[in-house]
Design a protein around this motif. Structure first.
Motif, PDB file in Angstrom:
ATOM      1  N   ARG A  65       1.361   4.012  -3.035  1.00 48.59           N
ATOM      2  CA  ARG A  65       1.165   5.429  -2.743  1.00 48.59           C
ATOM      3  C   ARG A  65       2.328   6.269  -3.261  1.00 48.59           C
ATOM      4  N   ARG A  66       3.550   5.788  -2.976  1.00 47.89           N
ATOM      5  CA  ARG A  66       4.751   6.501  -3.436  1.00 47.89           C
ATOM      6  C   ARG A  66       4.775   6.619  -4.958  1.00 47.89           C
ATOM      7  N   SER A  68      -2.098  12.118   4.291  1.00 48.51           N
ATOM      8  CA  SER A  68      -1.635  10.747   4.275  1.00 48.51           C
ATOM      9  C   SER A  68      -2.631   9.817   4.942  1.00 48.51           C
ATOM     10  N   LEU A  69      -3.661  10.385   5.548  1.00 41.99           N
ATOM     11  CA  LEU A  69      -4.619   9.493   6.188  1.00 41.99           C
ATOM     12  C   LEU A  69      -5.692   9.047   5.214  1.00 41.99           C
ATOM     13  N   TRP A  98       4.534   9.972  -7.187  1.00 43.08           N
ATOM     14  CA  TRP A  98       5.659  10.322  -8.040  1.00 43.08           C
ATOM     15  C   TRP A  98       5.204  10.527  -9.485  1.00 43.08           C
ATOM     16  N   THR A 124       0.831  -1.208   0.000  1.00 45.94           N
ATOM     17  CA  THR A 124       0.000   0.000   0.000  1.00 45.94           C
ATOM     18  C   THR A 124       0.862   1.253   0.000  1.00 45.94           C
ATOM     19  N   LEU A 125       1.901   1.242   0.835  1.00 48.17           N
ATOM     20  CA  LEU A 125       2.783   2.415   0.908  1.00 48.17           C
ATOM     21  C   LEU A 125       3.563   2.608  -0.391  1.00 48.17           C
TER      22      LEU A 125
END
Lengths: 281, 281
Positions: free
Chosen positions: A264-265, A280-281, A269, A260-261
Protein backbone atom coordinates in the motif's frame (compact mmCIF):
# COMPACT_ATOMS: atom_id res chain seq x y z
CA UNK A 1 7.26 35.21 22.04
CA UNK A 2 6.14 31.65 22.29
CA UNK A 3 2.59 32.78 22.79
CA UNK A 4 2.41 34.30 19.33
CA UNK A 5 2.47 31.13 17.32
CA UNK A 6 0.10 28.61 15.87
CA UNK A 7 -0.61 25.88 18.39
CA UNK A 8 2.01 23.15 18.66
CA UNK A 9 4.86 25.25 17.31
CA UNK A 10 6.51 25.66 20.68
CA UNK A 11 9.57 23.38 20.66
CA UNK A 12 8.95 21.83 24.06
CA UNK A 13 5.31 21.14 23.25
CA UNK A 14 6.35 19.67 19.93
CA UNK A 15 8.88 17.37 21.57
CA UNK A 16 6.39 16.07 24.10
CA UNK A 17 3.66 15.52 21.53
CA UNK A 18 5.97 13.57 19.22
CA UNK A 19 7.33 11.56 22.14
CA UNK A 20 3.81 10.77 23.36
CA UNK A 21 2.68 9.63 19.91
CA UNK A 22 5.78 7.50 19.37
CA UNK A 23 5.49 5.86 22.80
CA UNK A 24 1.76 5.20 22.38
CA UNK A 25 2.05 3.70 18.92
CA UNK A 26 5.16 1.81 19.98
CA UNK A 27 3.35 0.23 22.90
CA UNK A 28 0.11 -0.40 21.02
CA UNK A 29 1.40 -1.49 17.61
CA UNK A 30 5.12 -2.24 17.58
CA UNK A 31 5.33 -4.20 20.83
CA UNK A 32 2.77 -6.81 19.70
CA UNK A 33 4.69 -7.39 16.45
CA UNK A 34 8.01 -7.76 18.25
CA UNK A 35 6.51 -10.08 20.84
CA UNK A 36 4.96 -12.17 18.07
CA UNK A 37 8.38 -12.83 16.54
CA UNK A 38 9.99 -13.39 19.95
CA UNK A 39 7.40 -16.03 20.82
CA UNK A 40 7.45 -17.72 17.41
CA UNK A 41 11.22 -18.09 17.50
CA UNK A 42 11.33 -18.54 21.30
CA UNK A 43 12.51 -22.15 21.05
CA UNK A 44 14.80 -21.65 18.11
CA UNK A 45 14.52 -21.50 14.36
CA UNK A 46 14.25 -25.28 14.02
CA UNK A 47 11.21 -25.44 16.31
CA UNK A 48 9.63 -22.61 14.32
CA UNK A 49 9.93 -24.40 10.99
CA UNK A 50 9.07 -27.72 12.59
CA UNK A 51 5.65 -26.38 13.51
CA UNK A 52 4.75 -26.13 9.82
CA UNK A 53 5.22 -29.86 9.32
CA UNK A 54 2.26 -30.85 11.49
CA UNK A 55 -0.50 -32.27 9.27
CA UNK A 56 -3.26 -30.22 10.95
CA UNK A 57 -1.36 -27.00 10.41
CA UNK A 58 -0.62 -27.88 6.79
CA UNK A 59 -4.29 -28.65 6.24
CA UNK A 60 -5.29 -25.32 7.82
CA UNK A 61 -2.93 -23.45 5.52
CA UNK A 62 -4.35 -25.25 2.47
CA UNK A 63 -7.95 -24.53 3.56
CA UNK A 64 -7.10 -20.85 3.95
CA UNK A 65 -5.51 -20.68 0.50
CA UNK A 66 -8.51 -22.45 -1.07
CA UNK A 67 -11.01 -20.09 0.57
CA UNK A 68 -9.06 -17.07 -0.65
CA UNK A 69 -8.83 -18.61 -4.13
CA UNK A 70 -12.63 -18.59 -4.37
CA UNK A 71 -13.44 -15.43 -2.40
CA UNK A 72 -10.94 -13.02 -3.95
CA UNK A 73 -11.97 -13.53 -7.62
CA UNK A 74 -15.68 -13.35 -6.76
CA UNK A 75 -15.25 -10.15 -4.77
CA UNK A 76 -13.06 -8.68 -7.49
CA UNK A 77 -15.75 -9.23 -10.14
CA UNK A 78 -18.38 -7.90 -7.74
CA UNK A 79 -16.23 -4.88 -6.87
CA UNK A 80 -15.68 -4.01 -10.54
CA UNK A 81 -19.36 -4.44 -11.39
CA UNK A 82 -20.55 -2.42 -8.40
CA UNK A 83 -18.02 0.34 -9.01
CA UNK A 84 -18.92 0.55 -12.70
CA UNK A 85 -22.66 1.04 -12.19
CA UNK A 86 -22.28 3.23 -9.09
CA UNK A 87 -19.46 5.48 -10.33
CA UNK A 88 -20.40 5.85 -13.98
CA UNK A 89 -24.19 6.08 -13.84
CA UNK A 90 -26.87 7.93 -11.93
CA UNK A 91 -29.91 6.00 -10.85
CA UNK A 92 -32.44 6.14 -8.02
CA UNK A 93 -31.47 4.14 -4.95
CA UNK A 94 -27.74 4.55 -5.47
CA UNK A 95 -27.14 5.80 -1.93
CA UNK A 96 -29.02 2.81 -0.56
CA UNK A 97 -26.91 0.45 -2.66
CA UNK A 98 -23.70 1.98 -1.31
CA UNK A 99 -25.02 1.72 2.25
CA UNK A 100 -25.77 -1.98 1.74
CA UNK A 101 -22.25 -2.59 0.41
CA UNK A 102 -20.88 -0.91 3.55
CA UNK A 103 -23.19 -2.79 5.88
CA UNK A 104 -21.04 -5.91 6.47
CA UNK A 105 -18.25 -3.73 7.83
CA UNK A 106 -20.36 -2.70 10.81
CA UNK A 107 -21.86 -6.16 11.36
CA UNK A 108 -20.15 -8.34 13.94
CA UNK A 109 -18.26 -11.21 12.26
CA UNK A 110 -20.13 -13.61 14.50
CA UNK A 111 -23.43 -12.33 13.12
CA UNK A 112 -22.03 -12.77 9.61
CA UNK A 113 -21.52 -16.44 10.38
CA UNK A 114 -24.81 -16.75 12.22
CA UNK A 115 -27.00 -15.60 9.31
CA UNK A 116 -25.73 -18.48 7.18
CA UNK A 117 -26.21 -21.03 9.95
CA UNK A 118 -29.83 -19.85 10.16
CA UNK A 119 -30.20 -20.59 6.45
CA UNK A 120 -28.05 -23.66 5.90
CA UNK A 121 -27.69 -25.12 9.42
CA UNK A 122 -29.24 -28.46 10.37
CA UNK A 123 -32.25 -26.55 11.77
CA UNK A 124 -32.09 -23.76 9.23
CA UNK A 125 -34.54 -23.00 6.43
CA UNK A 126 -32.63 -24.71 3.63
CA UNK A 127 -30.57 -27.04 5.85
CA UNK A 128 -32.83 -30.12 5.58
CA UNK A 129 -33.11 -29.65 1.80
CA UNK A 130 -29.35 -29.58 1.30
CA UNK A 131 -28.85 -32.44 3.77
CA UNK A 132 -31.33 -34.57 1.82
CA UNK A 133 -29.25 -34.01 -1.30
CA UNK A 134 -26.03 -34.85 0.51
CA UNK A 135 -24.58 -31.33 0.31
CA UNK A 136 -22.87 -30.04 3.43
CA UNK A 137 -22.73 -26.27 3.65
CA UNK A 138 -22.33 -25.54 7.36
CA UNK A 139 -19.31 -27.15 9.05
CA UNK A 140 -17.85 -27.53 5.56
CA UNK A 141 -15.98 -25.62 2.87
CA UNK A 142 -18.97 -23.92 1.13
CA UNK A 143 -20.18 -22.34 4.36
CA UNK A 144 -16.73 -21.02 5.15
CA UNK A 145 -16.51 -19.49 1.68
CA UNK A 146 -19.92 -17.83 1.92
CA UNK A 147 -19.20 -16.38 5.37
CA UNK A 148 -15.86 -15.01 4.17
CA UNK A 149 -17.53 -13.52 1.07
CA UNK A 150 -19.98 -11.67 3.32
CA UNK A 151 -17.25 -10.20 5.48
CA UNK A 152 -14.99 -9.10 2.60
CA UNK A 153 -17.62 -8.01 0.07
CA UNK A 154 -16.91 -4.28 0.38
CA UNK A 155 -13.14 -4.23 0.11
CA UNK A 156 -12.56 -4.07 -3.66
CA UNK A 157 -15.64 -1.93 -4.31
CA UNK A 158 -14.68 0.64 -1.67
CA UNK A 159 -11.26 1.16 -3.21
CA UNK A 160 -12.69 1.61 -6.71
CA UNK A 161 -15.87 3.65 -6.24
CA UNK A 162 -14.36 6.97 -5.03
CA UNK A 163 -11.57 6.80 -7.60
CA UNK A 164 -13.86 6.02 -10.55
CA UNK A 165 -16.28 8.76 -9.48
CA UNK A 166 -13.41 11.20 -9.41
CA UNK A 167 -12.30 10.17 -12.90
CA UNK A 168 -15.74 10.67 -14.38
CA UNK A 169 -16.70 9.08 -17.68
CA UNK A 170 -15.23 11.41 -20.30
CA UNK A 171 -12.41 9.10 -21.33
CA UNK A 172 -14.73 6.12 -21.70
CA UNK A 173 -17.21 8.20 -23.73
CA UNK A 174 -14.40 9.36 -26.02
CA UNK A 175 -13.37 5.75 -26.61
CA UNK A 176 -16.95 4.79 -27.40
CA UNK A 177 -17.33 7.68 -29.82
CA UNK A 178 -14.15 6.54 -31.53
CA UNK A 179 -15.78 3.18 -32.11
CA UNK A 180 -14.39 0.99 -29.35
CA UNK A 181 -16.79 -1.61 -27.99
CA UNK A 182 -17.86 -1.71 -24.37
CA UNK A 183 -15.41 -4.42 -23.37
CA UNK A 184 -12.49 -2.83 -25.25
CA UNK A 185 -13.27 0.49 -23.61
CA UNK A 186 -13.22 -1.12 -20.19
CA UNK A 187 -10.04 -3.09 -20.89
CA UNK A 188 -7.98 -0.33 -22.52
CA UNK A 189 -9.36 2.83 -20.91
CA UNK A 190 -10.93 2.12 -17.53
CA UNK A 191 -8.71 -0.69 -16.28
CA UNK A 192 -5.37 1.12 -16.76
CA UNK A 193 -6.81 4.08 -14.85
CA UNK A 194 -7.83 2.04 -11.85
CA UNK A 195 -5.26 -0.76 -11.86
CA UNK A 196 -3.32 0.25 -8.74
CA UNK A 197 -6.42 0.88 -6.67
CA UNK A 198 -7.65 -2.49 -7.92
CA UNK A 199 -4.37 -4.17 -6.94
CA UNK A 200 -4.59 -2.72 -3.46
CA UNK A 201 -8.27 -3.60 -3.07
CA UNK A 202 -7.60 -7.19 -4.13
CA UNK A 203 -4.67 -7.42 -1.74
CA UNK A 204 -6.70 -6.06 1.16
CA UNK A 205 -9.57 -8.38 0.33
CA UNK A 206 -7.11 -11.28 0.27
CA UNK A 207 -5.56 -10.35 3.62
CA UNK A 208 -9.00 -10.07 5.20
CA UNK A 209 -10.21 -13.31 3.61
CA UNK A 210 -7.22 -15.25 4.90
CA UNK A 211 -7.40 -13.67 8.33
CA UNK A 212 -11.14 -13.85 8.99
CA UNK A 213 -11.84 -15.46 12.34
CA UNK A 214 -15.30 -14.78 13.78
CA UNK A 215 -17.51 -15.52 10.79
CA UNK A 216 -15.53 -18.59 9.73
CA UNK A 217 -15.36 -19.80 13.31
CA UNK A 218 -19.14 -19.90 13.55
CA UNK A 219 -19.68 -21.90 10.35
CA UNK A 220 -16.60 -24.11 10.40
CA UNK A 221 -17.33 -26.45 13.30
CA UNK A 222 -13.58 -26.53 14.10
CA UNK A 223 -13.03 -30.03 12.74
CA UNK A 224 -9.27 -30.56 13.01
CA UNK A 225 -7.53 -31.40 9.80
CA UNK A 226 -10.69 -30.61 7.81
CA UNK A 227 -12.43 -27.30 8.41
CA UNK A 228 -9.69 -25.39 10.21
CA UNK A 229 -8.27 -22.25 8.68
CA UNK A 230 -5.06 -20.57 9.78
CA UNK A 231 -6.69 -18.15 12.28
CA UNK A 232 -8.74 -21.00 13.76
CA UNK A 233 -5.60 -23.10 13.97
CA UNK A 234 -3.92 -20.31 15.95
CA UNK A 235 -6.65 -20.64 18.59
CA UNK A 236 -6.55 -24.46 18.55
CA UNK A 237 -2.77 -24.62 19.01
CA UNK A 238 -2.96 -21.94 21.69
CA UNK A 239 -5.56 -23.98 23.58
CA UNK A 240 -3.24 -27.02 23.25
CA UNK A 241 -0.50 -24.98 24.96
CA UNK A 242 1.57 -25.25 21.76
CA UNK A 243 2.79 -21.68 22.01
CA UNK A 244 5.49 -21.90 19.33
CA UNK A 245 3.08 -23.56 16.90
CA UNK A 246 0.36 -20.96 17.51
CA UNK A 247 2.72 -18.03 17.17
CA UNK A 248 4.37 -19.58 14.10
CA UNK A 249 1.03 -19.73 12.26
CA UNK A 250 0.20 -16.25 13.59
CA UNK A 251 3.53 -14.98 12.26
CA UNK A 252 2.59 -16.06 8.72
CA UNK A 253 -0.67 -14.12 8.96
CA UNK A 254 1.13 -11.12 10.44
CA UNK A 255 3.65 -11.30 7.60
CA UNK A 256 0.78 -11.18 5.11
CA UNK A 257 -0.65 -8.14 6.90
CA UNK A 258 2.68 -6.32 6.91
CA UNK A 259 3.23 -7.10 3.21
CA UNK A 260 -0.21 -5.68 2.47
CA UNK A 261 0.67 -2.47 4.30
CA UNK A 262 4.06 -2.19 2.61
CA UNK A 263 2.55 -2.66 -0.86
CA UNK A 264 0.00 0.00 0.00
CA UNK A 265 2.78 2.41 0.96
CA UNK A 266 4.76 1.69 -2.19
CA UNK A 267 1.68 2.12 -4.39
CA UNK A 268 0.79 5.36 -2.65
CA UNK A 269 4.28 6.66 -3.07
CA UNK A 270 4.64 5.69 -6.75
CA UNK A 271 1.11 6.20 -8.00
CA UNK A 272 -0.56 8.64 -5.63
CA UNK A 273 -2.65 10.24 -8.35
CA UNK A 274 -3.81 6.91 -9.69
CA UNK A 275 -4.95 5.70 -6.28
CA UNK A 276 -7.20 8.68 -5.73
CA UNK A 277 -8.35 9.51 -2.25
CA UNK A 278 -9.51 6.02 -1.48
CA UNK A 279 -9.73 5.61 2.28
CA UNK A 280 -7.56 3.24 4.21
CA UNK A 281 -10.38 0.79 4.62
CA UNK B 1 -18.23 4.74 6.33
CA UNK B 2 -20.24 6.58 3.76
CA UNK B 3 -18.69 6.89 0.37
CA UNK B 4 -19.10 10.29 -1.13
CA UNK B 5 -21.35 10.22 -4.10
CA UNK B 6 -20.74 12.58 -6.96
CA UNK B 7 -23.56 15.03 -6.61
CA UNK B 8 -25.16 16.97 -9.40
CA UNK B 9 -24.99 14.43 -12.18
CA UNK B 10 -24.82 15.71 -15.70
CA UNK B 11 -28.18 15.50 -17.35
CA UNK B 12 -27.08 14.35 -20.78
CA UNK B 13 -27.78 10.83 -21.93
CA UNK B 14 -25.21 8.32 -20.76
CA UNK B 15 -23.57 6.59 -23.71
CA UNK B 16 -21.63 4.02 -21.71
CA UNK B 17 -22.72 0.39 -21.91
CA UNK B 18 -22.93 -2.26 -19.23
CA UNK B 19 -25.28 -0.51 -16.82
CA UNK B 20 -27.88 -3.25 -16.81
CA UNK B 21 -25.32 -6.04 -16.52
CA UNK B 22 -23.25 -4.51 -13.72
CA UNK B 23 -26.27 -3.29 -11.77
CA UNK B 24 -27.78 -6.75 -12.15
CA UNK B 25 -24.66 -8.43 -10.78
CA UNK B 26 -24.45 -5.94 -7.93
CA UNK B 27 -28.08 -6.28 -6.90
CA UNK B 28 -28.01 -10.06 -7.24
CA UNK B 29 -24.89 -10.49 -5.08
CA UNK B 30 -26.04 -8.01 -2.45
CA UNK B 31 -29.48 -9.64 -2.25
CA UNK B 32 -28.26 -13.21 -1.96
CA UNK B 33 -25.30 -12.51 0.28
CA UNK B 34 -26.44 -9.65 2.50
CA UNK B 35 -30.07 -8.54 2.29
CA UNK B 36 -31.82 -11.92 2.35
CA UNK B 37 -29.58 -13.43 5.06
CA UNK B 38 -29.92 -10.37 7.29
CA UNK B 39 -33.67 -10.34 6.64
CA UNK B 40 -33.76 -13.98 7.65
CA UNK B 41 -31.95 -13.10 10.86
CA UNK B 42 -34.55 -10.51 11.79
CA UNK B 43 -37.39 -12.83 10.78
CA UNK B 44 -35.99 -15.57 13.00
CA UNK B 45 -35.74 -13.20 15.95
CA UNK B 46 -39.28 -11.99 15.27
CA UNK B 47 -40.55 -15.57 15.51
CA UNK B 48 -40.17 -15.30 19.27
CA UNK B 49 -43.11 -14.09 21.33
CA UNK B 50 -42.76 -10.75 23.13
CA UNK B 51 -42.60 -12.49 26.50
CA UNK B 52 -39.81 -14.79 25.26
CA UNK B 53 -37.91 -11.81 23.90
CA UNK B 54 -38.28 -10.01 27.21
CA UNK B 55 -37.15 -12.97 29.26
CA UNK B 56 -34.06 -13.58 27.09
CA UNK B 57 -32.98 -9.94 27.02
CA UNK B 58 -33.60 -9.36 30.72
CA UNK B 59 -31.64 -12.35 31.95
CA UNK B 60 -28.70 -11.12 34.05
CA UNK B 61 -26.12 -12.94 31.91
CA UNK B 62 -27.37 -11.33 28.68
CA UNK B 63 -27.77 -7.94 30.28
CA UNK B 64 -24.24 -7.90 31.67
CA UNK B 65 -22.84 -9.07 28.31
CA UNK B 66 -24.54 -6.16 26.54
CA UNK B 67 -23.34 -3.73 29.16
CA UNK B 68 -19.81 -5.09 28.82
CA UNK B 69 -19.70 -5.15 24.98
CA UNK B 70 -21.25 -1.75 24.39
CA UNK B 71 -19.85 -0.03 27.48
CA UNK B 72 -16.26 -1.09 26.85
CA UNK B 73 -16.57 -0.47 23.11
CA UNK B 74 -17.76 3.05 23.82
CA UNK B 75 -15.01 3.87 26.33
CA UNK B 76 -12.36 2.33 24.07
CA UNK B 77 -13.66 4.29 21.06
CA UNK B 78 -13.59 7.59 22.96
CA UNK B 79 -10.04 6.98 24.15
CA UNK B 80 -9.11 5.98 20.59
CA UNK B 81 -10.50 9.37 19.62
CA UNK B 82 -8.10 11.20 21.96
CA UNK B 83 -5.16 9.09 20.80
CA UNK B 84 -6.37 9.67 17.24
CA UNK B 85 -6.20 13.46 17.57
CA UNK B 86 -2.72 13.27 19.10
CA UNK B 87 -1.28 10.86 16.54
CA UNK B 88 -2.96 12.54 13.55
CA UNK B 89 -1.66 15.91 14.77
CA UNK B 90 1.90 14.64 15.14
CA UNK B 91 1.82 12.87 11.76
CA UNK B 92 0.38 15.89 9.92
CA UNK B 93 2.23 18.79 11.54
CA UNK B 94 5.68 17.54 12.46
CA UNK B 95 8.61 15.98 10.69
CA UNK B 96 10.77 13.52 12.55
CA UNK B 97 12.81 10.42 11.74
CA UNK B 98 10.71 7.28 11.40
CA UNK B 99 7.52 9.21 10.70
CA UNK B 100 6.66 7.33 7.53
CA UNK B 101 7.09 3.95 9.20
CA UNK B 102 4.86 5.09 12.05
CA UNK B 103 2.30 6.35 9.55
CA UNK B 104 2.23 2.99 7.78
CA UNK B 105 1.95 1.09 11.05
CA UNK B 106 -1.27 2.90 11.91
CA UNK B 107 -3.17 0.59 9.56
CA UNK B 108 -1.82 -2.54 11.21
CA UNK B 109 -4.99 -3.30 13.22
CA UNK B 110 -6.98 -3.17 9.92
CA UNK B 111 -4.77 -5.68 8.23
CA UNK B 112 -3.75 -7.91 11.14
CA UNK B 113 -6.14 -10.85 11.61
CA UNK B 114 -8.03 -10.59 14.90
CA UNK B 115 -6.79 -13.98 16.06
CA UNK B 116 -3.21 -12.77 15.70
CA UNK B 117 -4.02 -9.61 17.63
CA UNK B 118 -5.72 -11.72 20.28
CA UNK B 119 -2.88 -14.12 20.86
CA UNK B 120 -0.16 -11.44 20.92
CA UNK B 121 -2.09 -9.05 23.18
CA UNK B 122 -2.83 -11.92 25.53
CA UNK B 123 0.86 -12.84 25.78
CA UNK B 124 1.79 -9.17 26.13
CA UNK B 125 -0.66 -8.47 28.96
CA UNK B 126 -0.61 -11.84 30.75
CA UNK B 127 0.60 -11.58 34.34
CA UNK B 128 4.03 -12.78 33.21
CA UNK B 129 4.03 -10.79 29.95
CA UNK B 130 6.11 -7.76 28.98
CA UNK B 131 3.40 -5.27 29.94
CA UNK B 132 1.38 -7.59 32.16
CA UNK B 133 4.15 -8.26 34.70
CA UNK B 134 4.74 -4.63 35.74
CA UNK B 135 0.99 -4.01 35.79
CA UNK B 136 0.42 -7.13 37.89
CA UNK B 137 2.96 -5.80 40.41
CA UNK B 138 0.80 -2.70 40.67
CA UNK B 139 -2.11 -5.00 41.40
CA UNK B 140 -3.77 -4.76 37.97
CA UNK B 141 -4.41 -8.00 36.13
CA UNK B 142 -5.21 -7.24 32.49
CA UNK B 143 -5.38 -10.52 30.58
CA UNK B 144 -8.40 -12.70 31.42
CA UNK B 145 -10.29 -9.77 33.00
CA UNK B 146 -12.49 -7.03 31.48
CA UNK B 147 -9.34 -4.90 31.26
CA UNK B 148 -8.06 -7.34 28.67
CA UNK B 149 -11.19 -6.82 26.57
CA UNK B 150 -10.64 -3.09 26.84
CA UNK B 151 -7.04 -3.40 25.59
CA UNK B 152 -8.16 -5.51 22.61
CA UNK B 153 -10.97 -3.09 21.69
CA UNK B 154 -8.59 -0.15 21.97
CA UNK B 155 -6.29 -1.92 19.50
CA UNK B 156 -8.90 -2.77 16.85
CA UNK B 157 -10.48 0.71 16.85
CA UNK B 158 -7.31 2.79 16.78
CA UNK B 159 -6.81 3.23 13.01
CA UNK B 160 -10.39 4.41 12.43
CA UNK B 161 -9.92 7.37 14.78
CA UNK B 162 -6.50 8.32 13.42
CA UNK B 163 -7.41 7.97 9.73
CA UNK B 164 -10.59 10.01 10.16
CA UNK B 165 -8.77 12.96 11.75
CA UNK B 166 -5.67 12.95 9.54
CA UNK B 167 -7.06 14.30 6.23
CA UNK B 168 -9.10 17.00 7.99
CA UNK B 169 -6.08 18.23 9.94
CA UNK B 170 -4.01 18.23 6.76
CA UNK B 171 -6.62 20.31 4.91
CA UNK B 172 -7.14 22.93 7.63
CA UNK B 173 -6.46 26.40 6.36
CA UNK B 174 -3.37 27.91 7.83
CA UNK B 175 -4.87 31.38 7.45
CA UNK B 176 -7.54 30.85 10.10
CA UNK B 177 -4.90 30.01 12.69
CA UNK B 178 -2.67 32.88 11.60
CA UNK B 179 -5.57 35.26 11.83
CA UNK B 180 -6.21 34.03 15.37
CA UNK B 181 -2.52 34.55 16.18
CA UNK B 182 -2.59 38.16 14.94
CA UNK B 183 -5.74 38.74 16.97
CA UNK B 184 -3.73 37.76 20.04
CA UNK B 185 -5.11 34.28 20.73
CA UNK B 186 -3.09 31.86 22.83
CA UNK B 187 -2.14 28.53 21.20
CA UNK B 188 -4.48 26.64 23.53
CA UNK B 189 -7.33 28.99 22.63
CA UNK B 190 -6.64 28.50 18.94
CA UNK B 191 -6.68 24.73 19.39
CA UNK B 192 -9.99 24.76 21.27
CA UNK B 193 -11.77 27.50 19.34
CA UNK B 194 -10.39 27.21 15.80
CA UNK B 195 -9.04 23.72 15.22
CA UNK B 196 -11.19 21.44 17.35
CA UNK B 197 -14.55 22.68 16.00
CA UNK B 198 -13.41 21.95 12.45
CA UNK B 199 -12.04 18.58 13.47
CA UNK B 200 -15.08 17.55 15.47
CA UNK B 201 -17.25 15.94 12.74
CA UNK B 202 -14.33 13.82 11.51
CA UNK B 203 -13.45 12.90 15.07
CA UNK B 204 -17.02 11.75 15.74
CA UNK B 205 -17.02 9.69 12.54
CA UNK B 206 -13.77 8.06 13.62
CA UNK B 207 -15.13 7.33 17.09
CA UNK B 208 -18.34 5.94 15.58
CA UNK B 209 -16.42 3.60 13.27
CA UNK B 210 -14.12 2.49 16.09
CA UNK B 211 -17.17 1.88 18.26
CA UNK B 212 -19.00 -0.14 15.61
CA UNK B 213 -15.94 -2.26 15.03
CA UNK B 214 -15.24 -2.75 18.74
CA UNK B 215 -18.83 -3.60 19.72
CA UNK B 216 -18.89 -6.56 17.34
CA UNK B 217 -15.30 -7.66 17.87
CA UNK B 218 -14.92 -11.36 18.58
CA UNK B 219 -11.59 -12.85 17.52
CA UNK B 220 -9.16 -10.85 19.61
CA UNK B 221 -11.47 -10.66 22.64
CA UNK B 222 -12.06 -14.37 23.15
CA UNK B 223 -8.31 -14.92 23.49
CA UNK B 224 -7.78 -12.28 26.13
CA UNK B 225 -11.11 -12.08 27.96
CA UNK B 226 -11.12 -15.25 30.03
CA UNK B 227 -14.81 -15.47 29.01
CA UNK B 228 -16.36 -15.74 32.49
CA UNK B 229 -20.18 -15.58 32.37
CA UNK B 230 -21.44 -12.31 33.79
CA UNK B 231 -17.92 -10.86 34.16
CA UNK B 232 -15.94 -11.01 30.95
CA UNK B 233 -18.38 -12.56 28.49
CA UNK B 234 -19.17 -10.42 25.41
CA UNK B 235 -22.37 -10.54 23.34
CA UNK B 236 -20.81 -12.19 20.24
CA UNK B 237 -19.61 -15.03 22.49
CA UNK B 238 -23.12 -15.44 23.93
CA UNK B 239 -24.41 -15.72 20.36
CA UNK B 240 -21.90 -18.48 19.64
CA UNK B 241 -22.87 -20.31 22.85
CA UNK B 242 -26.60 -20.16 21.97
CA UNK B 243 -25.82 -21.43 18.50
CA UNK B 244 -23.87 -24.37 19.90
CA UNK B 245 -26.98 -25.25 21.91
CA UNK B 246 -29.03 -25.09 18.66
CA UNK B 247 -31.01 -22.16 20.09
CA UNK B 248 -31.22 -20.44 16.69
CA UNK B 249 -34.00 -18.03 17.69
CA UNK B 250 -32.17 -16.91 20.85
CA UNK B 251 -28.94 -16.36 18.90
CA UNK B 252 -30.85 -14.44 16.22
CA UNK B 253 -32.50 -12.27 18.87
CA UNK B 254 -29.16 -11.33 20.45
CA UNK B 255 -27.67 -10.65 17.02
CA UNK B 256 -30.62 -8.52 15.91
CA UNK B 257 -30.53 -6.54 19.16
CA UNK B 258 -26.82 -5.92 18.70
CA UNK B 259 -27.33 -4.92 15.07
CA UNK B 260 -30.12 -2.48 15.91
CA UNK B 261 -28.17 -0.94 18.79
CA UNK B 262 -25.07 -0.48 16.60
CA UNK B 263 -27.04 1.08 13.75
CA UNK B 264 -28.92 3.44 16.08
CA UNK B 265 -25.70 4.60 17.75
CA UNK B 266 -24.00 5.06 14.36
CA UNK B 267 -27.01 7.04 13.14
CA UNK B 268 -27.01 9.27 16.24
CA UNK B 269 -23.30 9.96 15.92
CA UNK B 270 -23.70 10.78 12.23
CA UNK B 271 -26.57 13.15 12.99
CA UNK B 272 -24.54 14.77 15.74
CA UNK B 273 -21.59 15.32 13.44
CA UNK B 274 -23.83 16.76 10.69
CA UNK B 275 -25.40 19.08 13.28
CA UNK B 276 -22.00 20.18 14.56
CA UNK B 277 -20.58 20.77 11.10
CA UNK B 278 -23.59 22.93 10.18
CA UNK B 279 -23.03 25.05 13.28
CA UNK B 280 -19.51 25.95 12.34
CA UNK B 281 -19.75 26.44 8.62
Amino acid sequence: MSNHRRPGENRIVRFFLIAAAVVLLGAMLVAPLVLLLAEAFGKGVAAYFDSFSKPDTVSAIIQTLLIAAVVVPVNTVFGLAAAWCIAKFNFPGKTLLVSIIDLPISVSPVVAGLVFVLIFGSRGWLGPFFAAHGIKVIFAFPGMVIATLFVTIAFVARQLIPLMQQQGRDEEEAAMVLGAGGFRTFWYVTLPNIRWALVYGVLLCNARAMGEFGAVSVVSGHIRGQTMTMPLQVLALYQDYDSVGAFAVASLLAFLAVVTLVVRRVLEWRFRAELGYAGSL
Amino acid sequence: MSLTLAAGGRRRRNALPGFGLTLGITIFVLSVLIVIPLGGLVARAASLSPSQILSILSSPRVFSAFRLSFGLAFIAAVIDGFVGILVAWVLVRYHFPGKRILDSLVDLPFALPTAVAGITLTALYADDGWFGAPLAKLGLSVAFTPWGIFVALLFVGLPYAIRSCQPVLADLEREAEEAAVTLGAQPAQIFWRVILPQLFPALLTGIALAFARAAGEYGSVIFIAGNMPGISEIVPLLIVIRLEQFDYAGAALLATTMLVMSLVILLLLNLLSIWRSRQYV
